[in-house]
Scaffold this motif. Sequence first.
Motif, PDB file in Angstrom:
ATOM      1  N   THR A  51    -116.268   8.856  15.080  1.00  0.00           N
ATOM      2  CA  THR A  51    -117.640   8.349  15.039  1.00  0.00           C
ATOM      3  C   THR A  51    -118.498   9.164  15.997  1.00  0.00           C
ATOM      4  O   THR A  51    -118.109   9.395  17.137  1.00  0.00           O
ATOM      5  CB  THR A  51    -117.686   6.859  15.442  1.00  0.00           C
ATOM      6  OG1 THR A  51    -116.850   6.124  14.545  1.00  0.00           O
ATOM      7  CG2 THR A  51    -119.095   6.308  15.389  1.00  0.00           C
ATOM      8  N   VAL A  53    -122.601   9.630  17.505  1.00  0.00           N
ATOM      9  CA  VAL A  53    -123.926   9.033  17.666  1.00  0.00           C
ATOM     10  C   VAL A  53    -124.816  10.081  18.324  1.00  0.00           C
ATOM     11  O   VAL A  53    -124.465  10.622  19.375  1.00  0.00           O
ATOM     12  CB  VAL A  53    -123.869   7.761  18.541  1.00  0.00           C
ATOM     13  CG1 VAL A  53    -125.254   7.145  18.674  1.00  0.00           C
ATOM     14  CG2 VAL A  53    -122.883   6.753  17.976  1.00  0.00           C
ATOM     15  N   ASP A  54    -125.967  10.375  17.689  1.00  0.00           N
ATOM     16  CA  ASP A  54    -126.858  11.366  18.278  1.00  0.00           C
ATOM     17  C   ASP A  54    -127.823  10.714  19.259  1.00  0.00           C
ATOM     18  O   ASP A  54    -127.795   9.498  19.469  1.00  0.00           O
ATOM     19  CB  ASP A  54    -127.588  12.172  17.203  1.00  0.00           C
ATOM     20  CG  ASP A  54    -128.587  11.361  16.396  1.00  0.00           C
ATOM     21  OD1 ASP A  54    -128.935  10.226  16.782  1.00  0.00           O
ATOM     22  OD2 ASP A  54    -129.038  11.882  15.353  1.00  0.00           O
ATOM     23  N   GLY A  57    -129.775   7.723  18.256  1.00  0.00           N
ATOM     24  CA  GLY A  57    -129.031   6.514  17.917  1.00  0.00           C
ATOM     25  C   GLY A  57    -128.481   6.495  16.506  1.00  0.00           C
ATOM     26  O   GLY A  57    -127.919   5.499  16.067  1.00  0.00           O
ATOM     27  N   ASN A  58    -128.639   7.587  15.763  1.00  0.00           N
ATOM     28  CA  ASN A  58    -128.072   7.671  14.412  1.00  0.00           C
ATOM     29  C   ASN A  58    -126.558   7.790  14.505  1.00  0.00           C
ATOM     30  O   ASN A  58    -126.042   8.565  15.300  1.00  0.00           O
ATOM     31  CB  ASN A  58    -128.645   8.882  13.667  1.00  0.00           C
ATOM     32  CG  ASN A  58    -130.143   8.790  13.527  1.00  0.00           C
ATOM     33  OD1 ASN A  58    -130.664   7.802  13.026  1.00  0.00           O
ATOM     34  ND2 ASN A  58    -130.843   9.807  14.002  1.00  0.00           N
ATOM     35  N   ARG A  59    -125.865   7.031  13.677  1.00  0.00           N
ATOM     36  CA  ARG A  59    -124.399   6.969  13.722  1.00  0.00           C
ATOM     37  C   ARG A  59    -123.820   7.523  12.424  1.00  0.00           C
ATOM     38  O   ARG A  59    -124.334   7.252  11.345  1.00  0.00           O
ATOM     39  CB  ARG A  59    -123.966   5.521  13.907  1.00  0.00           C
ATOM     40  CG  ARG A  59    -122.468   5.293  13.918  1.00  0.00           C
ATOM     41  CD  ARG A  59    -122.147   3.819  14.104  1.00  0.00           C
ATOM     42  NE  ARG A  59    -122.672   3.305  15.348  1.00  0.00           N
ATOM     43  CZ  ARG A  59    -121.993   3.251  16.495  1.00  0.00           C
ATOM     44  NH1 ARG A  59    -120.758   3.683  16.533  1.00  0.00           N
ATOM     45  NH2 ARG A  59    -122.544   2.768  17.580  1.00  0.00           N
TER      46      ARG A  59
END
Length: 72
Positions: A51, A53-54, A57-59
Amino acid sequence: TVSYVVEDEYGRVEPSARVRVSNGRFTITVRLEASRRGSDRNGRRYQLRVTGVDEAGNRATASATVVVPHHR
């Protein structure tokens, strides 16, 4: 950030960790047991989930299955 988790169908090997990211790239090396129960006809299965996360906050999640096959 990037992290991973491994699920072992036998419940014995379940490593997980955060991964260091450099310039948007990362490498993961996971050591798994290359053994399976003699009665396990379809082989031992591991499920690896990664996983990321940038900063916005994009996952995103990706997964792969690793199988230790039954000797035929």
